[in-house]
Design an enzyme around this catalytic site. Sequence first.
Site, PDB file in Angstrom:
ATOM      1  N   ARG A   1       0.825  -1.208   0.000  1.00  0.00           N
ATOM      2  CA  ARG A   1       0.000   0.000   0.000  1.00  0.00           C
ATOM      3  C   ARG A   1       0.859   1.258   0.000  1.00  0.00           C
ATOM      4  O   ARG A   1       2.037   1.227   0.379  1.00  0.00           O
ATOM      5  CB  ARG A   1      -0.937   0.049   1.207  1.00  0.00           C
ATOM      6  CG  ARG A   1      -0.244   0.135   2.570  1.00  0.00           C
ATOM      7  CD  ARG A   1      -0.159   1.515   3.175  1.00  0.00           C
ATOM      8  NE  ARG A   1       0.658   1.542   4.377  1.00  0.00           N
ATOM      9  CZ  ARG A   1       1.941   1.830   4.389  1.00  0.00           C
ATOM     10  NH1 ARG A   1       2.581   2.097   3.268  1.00  0.00           N
ATOM     11  NH2 ARG A   1       2.641   1.847   5.516  1.00  0.00           N
TER      12      ARG A   1
ATOM     13  N   HIS B   1       0.648   7.745  11.214  1.00  0.00           N
ATOM     14  CA  HIS B   1       0.695   7.421  12.648  1.00  0.00           C
ATOM     15  C   HIS B   1      -0.617   7.784  13.355  1.00  0.00           C
ATOM     16  O   HIS B   1      -0.671   7.851  14.579  1.00  0.00           O
ATOM     17  CB  HIS B   1       1.893   8.087  13.344  1.00  0.00           C
ATOM     18  CG  HIS B   1       3.200   7.418  13.003  1.00  0.00           C
ATOM     19  ND1 HIS B   1       3.874   6.603  13.872  1.00  0.00           N
ATOM     20  CD2 HIS B   1       3.929   7.423  11.855  1.00  0.00           C
ATOM     21  CE1 HIS B   1       4.985   6.151  13.283  1.00  0.00           C
ATOM     22  NE2 HIS B   1       5.030   6.638  12.054  1.00  0.00           N
TER      23      HIS B   1
ATOM     24  N   GLY C   1      11.352  -3.111   3.122  1.00  0.00           N
ATOM     25  CA  GLY C   1      11.929  -1.996   3.885  1.00  0.00           C
ATOM     26  C   GLY C   1      11.766  -0.649   3.211  1.00  0.00           C
ATOM     27  O   GLY C   1      12.549   0.268   3.430  1.00  0.00           O
TER      28      GLY C   1
ATOM     29  N   GLY D   1       8.704   0.955   3.235  1.00  0.00           N
ATOM     30  CA  GLY D   1       7.522   1.607   3.802  1.00  0.00           C
ATOM     31  C   GLY D   1       6.285   1.395   2.953  1.00  0.00           C
ATOM     32  O   GLY D   1       5.342   2.176   3.010  1.00  0.00           O
TER      33      GLY D   1
ATOM     34  N   SER E   1       5.325  -4.384   2.796  1.00  0.00           N
ATOM     35  CA  SER E   1       5.618  -5.735   2.317  1.00  0.00           C
ATOM     36  C   SER E   1       5.180  -6.768   3.360  1.00  0.00           C
ATOM     37  O   SER E   1       4.672  -7.835   3.005  1.00  0.00           O
ATOM     38  CB  SER E   1       7.099  -5.875   1.999  1.00  0.00           C
ATOM     39  OG  SER E   1       7.869  -5.487   3.117  1.00  0.00           O
TER      40      SER E   1
ATOM     41  N   ASP F   1      -2.276  -0.940   7.399  1.00  0.00           N
ATOM     42  CA  ASP F   1      -1.651  -1.717   6.327  1.00  0.00           C
ATOM     43  C   ASP F   1      -2.434  -2.997   6.027  1.00  0.00           C
ATOM     44  O   ASP F   1      -2.665  -3.355   4.869  1.00  0.00           O
ATOM     45  CB  ASP F   1      -0.207  -2.077   6.711  1.00  0.00           C
ATOM     46  CG  ASP F   1       0.595  -0.862   7.122  1.00  0.00           C
ATOM     47  OD1 ASP F   1       0.133   0.263   6.853  1.00  0.00           O
ATOM     48  OD2 ASP F   1       1.669  -1.030   7.719  1.00  0.00           O
TER      49      ASP F   1
ATOM     50  N   TYR G   1       9.291   3.541  16.478  1.00  0.00           N
ATOM     51  CA  TYR G   1       7.837   3.410  16.315  1.00  0.00           C
ATOM     52  C   TYR G   1       7.139   3.245  17.676  1.00  0.00           C
ATOM     53  O   TYR G   1       6.231   4.020  18.007  1.00  0.00           O
ATOM     54  CB  TYR G   1       7.528   2.257  15.351  1.00  0.00           C
ATOM     55  CG  TYR G   1       6.075   2.181  14.933  1.00  0.00           C
ATOM     56  CD1 TYR G   1       5.630   2.778  13.750  1.00  0.00           C
ATOM     57  CD2 TYR G   1       5.135   1.515  15.716  1.00  0.00           C
ATOM     58  CE1 TYR G   1       4.304   2.713  13.371  1.00  0.00           C
ATOM     59  CE2 TYR G   1       3.811   1.446  15.351  1.00  0.00           C
ATOM     60  CZ  TYR G   1       3.399   2.035  14.169  1.00  0.00           C
ATOM     61  OH  TYR G   1       2.076   1.966  13.795  1.00  0.00           O
TER      62      TYR G   1
HETATM   63  C1  GLA Z   1       3.406   1.517   9.739  1.00  0.00           C
HETATM   64  C2  GLA Z   1       2.343   0.810  10.585  1.00  0.00           C
HETATM   65  C3  GLA Z   1       0.958   1.414  10.352  1.00  0.00           C
HETATM   66  C4  GLA Z   1       0.976   2.928  10.506  1.00  0.00           C
HETATM   67  C5  GLA Z   1       2.110   3.525   9.690  1.00  0.00           C
HETATM   68  C6  GLA Z   1       2.262   5.008   9.928  1.00  0.00           C
HETATM   69  O1  GLA Z   1       3.178   1.259   8.389  1.00  0.00           O
HETATM   70  O2  GLA Z   1       2.296  -0.559  10.263  1.00  0.00           O
HETATM   71  O3  GLA Z   1       0.030   0.835  11.214  1.00  0.00           O
HETATM   72  O4  GLA Z   1       1.065   3.285  11.857  1.00  0.00           O
HETATM   73  O5  GLA Z   1       3.361   2.916   9.980  1.00  0.00           O
HETATM   74  O6  GLA Z   1       1.148   5.702   9.474  1.00  0.00           O
END
Ligand code: GLA
Length: 404
Positions: free
Chosen positions: A33, A40, A137, A139, A142, A187, A237
């Site tokens: 995605r 966040h 990796g 973002g 995956s 995600d 995170y």
């Molecule tokens: C990662 C997490 C998601 C979300 C994003 C930030 O992808 O898996 O749940 O928090 O970071 O938006």
Amino acid sequence: MKILISELISETKSVFFKKYGTEPLWLVAAPGRVNLIGEHTDYNDGFVFPIAIERYTVIAAGHAEHDKHDDHDAAAIADIYSINKEESATIQLDGLATPPQTVVWSSYVQGTVQNVIEAGLRPKNFRAVINSNVPLGAGLSSSASLEIATATLLEAITGQKLDSVQKALLCQKAEHFFIRMPCGIMDQFISAMGREGYAMLLDCRSCVPKMIPLDDSDITVLIINSNVKHELTGSEYPDRRRQCEKAAQLLNVPKLRDATLQQLKTAQSVFDKEPDGTICFRRAYHIITENDRTVTMADAIVRKDWKTCGKLMYESHASMRDDFEITCAEIDLLVEIAQSTDGVIGSRMTGGGFGGCTVSLVESSKVDKISKTISEQYCSKTGIEPVISVTHPAQGAMILDSKS
Ligand code: GLA
């Protein structure tokens, strides 16, 4: 996209055939995605606005030679092989595997399998070949695409369908308890439920998605991979999550979703008394304003008000850079270059942060020129070659073939 996924599928099927000498019975796919805006915000019960991308994890599978049901000495297992890693692994189908010391690719499969089995789907022994063109990796989720593909495979094998929300939550649970990554729900949701031609405005509290058409041929979604690896396994995170929870506590609300900017400003002195109060204040500032921007952007897309979309994307980036502090120099540079490039409507970092990709909305007629300009400027300043790809909002998880 059709070409990309069909190549992936035929490679997966042919490796399956080479390894096992038979055609696979089941074939499933789940996408990665890109998040247009709302970063966040998911674990703060807020809003996110992702699309599924034309990059997938595909799994081809068939019955194992030995099955516990027919041969009591056989263990209840699945043999899986990753084309990307050129590696095999064994997945336990009964008992609870303990979370691994070191997370490897097959941990995502094991974690998901045991949650799906717990939910009542009981596959016989199987063997599977896994293949993905979602970059690792970067973002672009995956991991979620592997989890959702795994859960979808178990649906195909057992012929039992999971409710889509439950499926996303089971995969999120695997991340929390098996991978020990306290992610939000975005995600897994979009990978399970994305729809071709639509972005998903997801209210992460009610878990009710609203599908918003994003199919104007004049507008293109561009993903630019900075090629700076994003690693979310470190403490950054969970730290952000904790700081948001603390801010909610100081504001006396269940989640930051429930706070207004006015409330935050009024509570400034409460934050000032805490040792990490300044940081928590800024984290909350990002979340509260980001929730607002996300809902406003979804509305602007409906009205095809691209100017507002662009403005919101740049504001979101600045907020992630200055208040949430999850960007990095290379990503900031990519957004800066995009902002001064003709034909770019808006641009921002996407995903968890600390590297990875930017997402931009650009005028379709200028895609080639924009890509060339950004690539040249980024490369000349950093020495790193970015990878630029166009995506359309893609279809979420699919059972492509099920022969039994
Ligand atoms: C990662 C997490 C998601 C979300 C994003 C930030 O992808 O898996 O749940 O928090 O970071 O938006």
